[in-house]
Motif scaffolding. Structure first.
Motif, PDB file in Angstrom:
ATOM      1  N   GLY A  32       0.809  -1.220   0.000  1.00 56.33           N
ATOM      2  CA  GLY A  32       0.000   0.000   0.000  1.00 56.33           C
ATOM      3  C   GLY A  32       0.841   1.268   0.000  1.00 56.33           C
ATOM      4  N   ILE A  33       1.998   1.226  -0.655  1.00 59.85           N
ATOM      5  CA  ILE A  33       2.855   2.411  -0.784  1.00 59.85           C
ATOM      6  C   ILE A  33       3.143   2.637  -2.261  1.00 59.85           C
ATOM      7  CG2 ILE A  33       3.884   2.178   1.512  1.00 59.85           C
ATOM      8  CD1 ILE A  33       6.303   0.814   0.248  1.00 59.85           C
ATOM      9  N   THR A  34       3.790   3.741  -2.567  1.00 65.57           N
ATOM     10  CA  THR A  34       4.087   4.042  -3.967  1.00 65.57           C
ATOM     11  C   THR A  34       5.304   3.249  -4.444  1.00 65.57           C
ATOM     12  OG1 THR A  34       5.574   5.871  -3.465  1.00 65.57           O
ATOM     13  CG2 THR A  34       3.218   6.411  -3.690  1.00 65.57           C
ATOM     14  N   LYS A  35       5.404   3.130  -5.762  1.00 67.86           N
ATOM     15  CA  LYS A  35       6.537   2.438  -6.354  1.00 67.86           C
ATOM     16  C   LYS A  35       7.839   3.174  -6.041  1.00 67.86           C
ATOM     17  CE  LYS A  35       8.116   0.776 -10.851  1.00 67.86           C
ATOM     18  NZ  LYS A  35       7.852   0.727 -12.281  1.00 67.86           N
ATOM     19  N   ALA A  36       7.794   4.506  -6.048  1.00 66.05           N
ATOM     20  CA  ALA A  36       8.978   5.311  -5.733  1.00 66.05           C
ATOM     21  C   ALA A  36       9.434   5.048  -4.300  1.00 66.05           C
ATOM     22  CB  ALA A  36       8.683   6.787  -5.938  1.00 66.05           C
TER      23      ALA A  36
END
Length: 182
Positions: free
Chosen positions: A154-158
């Protein structure tokens, strides 16, 4: 019985020279037809030599006239060429099997070394915080892409890329990992 056949059976070399001069084109055509595409011209020449040697050695077993002699020498050629073809294919197969066996051994060694490295790296991962350790396990042991990891956590790819980068830097400072990275 033709004169040259009788002389050949008496082991007169002039009769053999006559047979070679007379039947060379015939023998060569048969050998080429069977061997040319798979074995090359060297095999054709070797086959022709084997045929005339067999004719010389087995001439006493031949009974017949000149027409039957031509059929006999053609049959010898055919079987010699087929034997040579089979021998060549068998050698190629053995060579390929040997190469495959070497490759399998090499792959086995590589897999063993990777397993050993993974086990030692797992021990080193225990020094990382839980979130970074989880990222490394997902990335390098489960072979998930950064996008799949981001979706699972549930976090961004970056954010995944940044945490992996920072974790690698921390691991690189450890002496055992640093040695493997160099």
């Amino acid at each position: 019985m033709t004169d040259f056949i009788r002389k050949l059976q008496q082991r007169q070399e002039k009769a053999l020279a006559f047979v070679v001069n007379t039947y060379m084109p015939y023998v060569k055509v048969i050998a080429k037809k069977i061997l040319q595409h798979s074995c090359g011209t060297g095999a054709v020449d070797e086959c022709v030599n084997d045929v005339f040697l067999a004719v010389w050695q087995n001439s006493t077993k031949f009974n017949g006239d000149e027409l039957e002699f031509k059929k006999w020498i053609g049959t010898i050629t055919k079987f010699k060429a087929i034997d040579m073809y089979r021998k060549q294919k068998k050698n190629e197969t053995v060579s390929l099997e040997h190469t495959k066996e070497q490759e399998d051994n090499k792959n086995g060694e590589v897999l063993y070394l990777r397993k050993e490295q993974k086990e030692s790296i797992l021990i080193e991962l225990q020094t990382l915080p839980d979130t970074e350790r989880e990222l490394f396990l997902m990335k390098f042991y489960l072979d998930l892409s950064n996008g799949e990891i981001a979706a699972a956590l549930g976090i961004t790819k970056a954010a995944v890329e940044n945490r992996l980068y920072r974790g690698k830097k921390k691991l690189a400072t450890l002496p055992t990992i640093k040695e493997r990275l160099e």
